[in-house]
Design a protein around this motif. Sequence first.
Motif, short mmCIF file in Angstrom:
data_model
loop_
_atom_site.label_atom_id
_atom_site.label_comp_id
_atom_site.label_asym_id
_atom_site.label_seq_id
_atom_site.Cartn_x
_atom_site.Cartn_y
_atom_site.Cartn_z
N ASP A 406 0.83 -1.20 0.00
CA ASP A 406 0.00 0.00 0.00
C ASP A 406 0.87 1.26 0.00
O ASP A 406 0.60 2.23 -0.70
CB ASP A 406 -0.92 -0.01 1.22
N TRP A 407 1.93 1.23 0.79
CA TRP A 407 2.84 2.37 0.82
C TRP A 407 3.56 2.54 -0.52
O TRP A 407 3.68 3.66 -1.04
CB TRP A 407 3.85 2.20 1.95
N ASN A 408 4.02 1.44 -1.12
CA ASN A 408 4.69 1.55 -2.41
C ASN A 408 3.75 2.10 -3.47
O ASN A 408 4.16 2.84 -4.37
CB ASN A 408 5.22 0.18 -2.84
N THR A 409 2.48 1.73 -3.38
CA THR A 409 1.48 2.26 -4.31
C THR A 409 1.38 3.77 -4.18
O THR A 409 1.32 4.50 -5.18
CB THR A 409 0.11 1.62 -4.04
N LEU A 410 1.37 4.26 -2.96
CA LEU A 410 1.29 5.70 -2.74
C LEU A 410 2.56 6.39 -3.22
O LEU A 410 2.51 7.50 -3.75
CB LEU A 410 1.05 6.00 -1.27
N ARG A 411 3.71 5.76 -3.05
CA ARG A 411 4.96 6.34 -3.56
C ARG A 411 4.87 6.56 -5.07
O ARG A 411 5.39 7.55 -5.60
CB ARG A 411 6.13 5.42 -3.24
N ASN A 412 4.23 5.62 -5.77
CA ASN A 412 4.06 5.77 -7.21
C ASN A 412 3.03 6.83 -7.55
O ASN A 412 3.18 7.58 -8.52
CB ASN A 412 3.63 4.44 -7.83
N SER A 413 1.98 6.89 -6.76
CA SER A 413 0.87 7.79 -7.06
C SER A 413 1.19 9.24 -6.77
O SER A 413 0.78 10.14 -7.51
CB SER A 413 -0.36 7.36 -6.26
#
Length: 865
Positions: A406-413
């Motif tokens: 979930d955190w990696n997703t936000l890093r991308n977003s």
Amino acid sequence: MVDKFSWENPRLDFMGAQWIWYPSERTLANTMILFRKEVVVAKKIRQARGWILGDSRYRLSVNGHRVQWGPAPADPRWPEADPVDLTRVLEDGTNVLGVAVLFYGSGDGTWPTGKPGLIFRLSIEYVDGTLDEVVSDSSWQCVVDRSHPPGQYRRWYLRALQEVVDLRQAAKGWDLPEYRRDNLAWSPAMTIGGSASTPSICTDYSDYSWDVQAPLDGTAAIHQRSIPMLNESIIPLQYVECRTVEWNRNPDDWFEFRTPGSYRVSPNKVAVGEGPWRIPEQGLLTQSMVLTFCLPQGMVGWPQVTVDAPEGTIVELIVAEAHDGVSQPWLDQGFYSWSRFICRGGVDTLEPFDYEGFRWLQIHVRGNVGEVMVSHVAIRQREYPWPRSFHVQCQEPALQRLWQADWNTLRNSAQETVVDGMARERQQYSGDCGHQLRILRLGTGDLELSGRFLNTFSQGMTEEGYFLDTWPAFDRLNRIALKQVGLAAWGPILDHGLGFMFDTWQYYWDTGDLSAIQPVYPRLERFAGYLAARQERQADGLIPVENLGLPVVWLDHNAYRTQVDKVCSFNLYVIAALREALAPLARAFGDEAQAGRWEVLAGTMEDAVVRTFWSKDHLAFVDNLPRLSKSQPPRFSDLTLSLALTYRLGPDTVWAPSLDLLETMPEAVGRSYPANSWWRYRALAQGGRMSAVLHDFRHIWAQLPSVLENQTIQENWHANPDSQDEWSHSPMAPLLALFTEIIGLRALAPGFSKLALAPQLGDIPDLKVTVYTPQGPCQFASRLNGKVQEIDITPPKPAVAYIEMSEEPLAGNERTDQSTEVERRIRMLLSPGTTNHFEMLATGAAHANLHPGLASVWSRSYRGE
């Protein structure tokens, strides 16, 4: 478009600088202009700082070394200039400032419209106290970058540039001091009539394609960048395999048209070693070789590769988020995500101008008359500079994998905007995507990106009073034009505006800061006025979800069988937004009368929803109650049930049936797609059903293909590789539930000056979480010891902090005079700035024994009442 922009990020005047462009009367879409300026440094520099702004995007280099890329996506009326610091970049002697400026021209998911131009100002302060100014003017030299053919077609309707680069036409070394201009016709830059404090749309350059004019209200202005510049770092990719491709027709038939049967990929892999990779001569068009590489997880940035290739060799870089190399060895995501380079001969590093979101990269080599050597395959990763380190540690592998994904997703977003999916749309939405803003604040302590999101999104308001739900972006402007003549199904999404109300209120409650949302609040009021006008025109007192004209109601694409089934959910959403977000905001701004008016409207609408959709037989809201029949049995949705529970909508004290439906999710209950699932988990947790939440996280979320393969969260419950499915989207339910429900952190007063934690840990093993508040970090740690959860909480020192439980703790702080008990819920004061220890039964975590009827107590305390 309406309203004045008055956010506090300062306006900027490029004093002495001029807007410049290539001497011309028109500029084709996807034109790139190279600007060159020599700067002689004869003395020691103390500092060299300034500002730069290019429309649409620029890449700045000094003496051939990349410095930065920008600007951030912005409303064309109020762009943000990027700071430039060349103190440690400029050298003694002659330096060359090089700026490549790409004008999109045709609209992009991050660029709605504009006019071409570059403006630059650098102040050089020497150690001896003297000053020099370098400004954009006619002394700059410029040339059309013919290696990027002007007028190049767009990649997709949300991506402006399908990048094709003919390096044989490139000005090699053009940004180096020793460059001698080759045979290119460099010209003095043309200065464009306009102010140094207003954006390019205010210049007198003619926009021949869209006839864009300067805003008539005179409010357009340049502002200083409101967020930090993004970090760039080089990360190598891992080699996977090499295969040959036999072409049945001209390869351009596939790249340009996707003609079926264009190629055949060899079923056998080719042994080429572990790099550098040698590609033998391929001939002209009939055969190619494809090298496949991957990253450890999905990332955002620029793919790059170094090639030593004969002149005329064609190299395509094809990227995708997910790939199944067994059943589909060819990388084909479906969004035409490729960039082409035609080599000039010799060694070149190939890197697209615009960035991508991807995990997989294929290097497709064809047309090489001679050997090609491929090396240094990498990504120039692009990432927001978080002010604090994200810190979540759990001893259970599935949960740790999920929260990290979930955190990696936000890093991308989260780049300069917070978007729904970097590989596909790169557009800034509110609504289902707005939940990301809370993780920015709680997980990293960052407030600037949230503040910028709220302001830039709010600027996209129509004359009718509703928001363009993807702004700043070309998409909704284009859809409005198409929808006028019945050529588009989608228009601005009204429910995203409701989510934006919650986003704005939550920002204030989390930060205590009203200044950043001061220009946003009147726009929210105007949107609410639009909704009120729609409601007043309806005999049943409900806002319809069909035949609305240009705007539409979406809510979700999974949870409802028909559009009309969304009426109940949408009106409950309106009620909750007015009562729980806009009315409190009005009070925060000192407008008690307006707050009262919104609460009266919410009450009137709630009565209408209950009359129409409350079922005495089911003791719950039924989405299709007015249309029940033998052929149409009752239908529920997780959003309707969750809104009713969370915000106490409907007849008092009747909660258990809705909670049971949300927990068991029978076929009659529509399940929202992942980004909207937060509402269900929040309602379940607040109703004491945390076991259902943890079950889903462990057995559904943690097992998603994107989590297992890409360490990200996919858009839909089912995602296929080599398709248009998004593998890094915006679902934040796992992390939001961790922060606000599992460790149970919430603000009891704006800015967390008063806070509480109500942990619901269940049987989660050892857990450590750091949550950042404006008062400082709040440290939470728990350790599962048999059937006992041992809890340590270190609250920020300035805050008044409590722990809340549904039963007496087994050990730890004694109840003090400040502790209270509300309907079996115990609140104990924590010692600030020190570690407070508690022990509680793992099966008796806070609210585990809480009667469903007490959900309303928890919900009120969530807002600090």
